[in-house]
Design a protein around this motif. Structure first.
Motif, PDB file in Angstrom:
ATOM      1  N   ARG A  15      19.849 -47.433  26.634  1.00 60.80           N
ATOM      2  CA  ARG A  15      20.418 -46.999  25.359  1.00 60.80           C
ATOM      3  C   ARG A  15      21.950 -47.046  25.405  1.00 60.80           C
ATOM      4  O   ARG A  15      22.594 -47.420  24.420  1.00 60.80           O
TER       5      ARG A  15
ATOM      6  N   PHE B 270      22.987 -50.741  24.991  1.00 66.33           N
ATOM      7  CA  PHE B 270      22.867 -51.179  23.605  1.00 66.33           C
ATOM      8  C   PHE B 270      24.039 -50.652  22.786  1.00 66.33           C
ATOM      9  O   PHE B 270      24.624 -51.378  21.980  1.00 66.33           O
ATOM     10  N   GLU B 271      24.381 -49.383  22.992  1.00 64.67           N
ATOM     11  CA  GLU B 271      25.507 -48.795  22.274  1.00 64.67           C
ATOM     12  C   GLU B 271      26.818 -49.496  22.644  1.00 64.67           C
ATOM     13  O   GLU B 271      27.632 -49.804  21.778  1.00 64.67           O
TER      14      GLU B 271
ATOM     15  N   GLY C  54      27.026 -52.759  20.923  1.00 66.41           N
ATOM     16  CA  GLY C  54      26.957 -52.664  19.475  1.00 66.41           C
ATOM     17  C   GLY C  54      25.662 -53.131  18.856  1.00 66.41           C
ATOM     18  O   GLY C  54      25.651 -53.577  17.706  1.00 66.41           O
ATOM     19  N   LEU C  55      24.569 -53.010  19.584  1.00 72.91           N
ATOM     20  CA  LEU C  55      23.262 -53.389  19.042  1.00 72.91           C
ATOM     21  C   LEU C  55      22.414 -52.152  18.802  1.00 72.91           C
ATOM     22  O   LEU C  55      22.552 -51.144  19.479  1.00 72.91           O
ATOM     23  N   GLU C  56      21.522 -52.273  17.828  1.00 69.77           N
ATOM     24  CA  GLU C  56      20.592 -51.185  17.544  1.00 69.77           C
ATOM     25  C   GLU C  56      19.436 -51.251  18.541  1.00 69.77           C
ATOM     26  O   GLU C  56      18.842 -52.306  18.747  1.00 69.77           O
ATOM     27  N   TYR C  57      19.131 -50.127  19.166  1.00 68.83           N
ATOM     28  CA  TYR C  57      18.015 -50.065  20.104  1.00 68.83           C
ATOM     29  C   TYR C  57      16.730 -49.906  19.316  1.00 68.83           C
ATOM     30  O   TYR C  57      16.625 -49.053  18.447  1.00 68.83           O
ATOM     31  N   ARG C  58      15.763 -50.756  19.599  1.00 65.20           N
ATOM     32  CA  ARG C  58      14.461 -50.666  18.935  1.00 65.20           C
ATOM     33  C   ARG C  58      13.412 -50.229  19.954  1.00 65.20           C
ATOM     34  O   ARG C  58      13.402 -50.710  21.088  1.00 65.20           O
ATOM     35  N   GLU C  59      12.553 -49.339  19.517  1.00 65.03           N
ATOM     36  CA  GLU C  59      11.471 -48.876  20.387  1.00 65.03           C
ATOM     37  C   GLU C  59      10.524 -50.034  20.662  1.00 65.03           C
ATOM     38  O   GLU C  59      10.307 -50.903  19.821  1.00 65.03           O
TER      39      GLU C  59
END
Length: 73
Positions: A36, A39-40, A43-48
């Protein structure tokens, strides 16, 4: 050259460096935190993950994080 010297040299060249321990990678909960953060950082959105992806991840982790001293026996 020490890890901190290498990290400093890489940072001076413009690379982001994140020092990790074996425990942070091998422990599932710790690794989730690391993922996580990465990803932060980029700059990407973390997807489950889907159930299928989670099953594949568990299988891979079982193979990677075994007692390597027992390999080939």
């Amino acid at each position: 050259m020490s890890d901190s010297d290498r990290a400093t040299a890489l940072q001076q060249m413009g690379f982001n460096v994140m020092l990790l321990t074996y425990q942070q990678i091998a422990d599932e909960k710790n690794f989730e935190i690391v993922k996580r953060m990465l990803f932060e950082e980029i700059g990407l959105e973390y997807r489950e993950k889907t159930e299928r992806q989670l099953d594949a991840q568990c299988s891979l982790r079982r193979e990677l994080f075994i007692d390597w001293n027992t390999l080939g026996r």
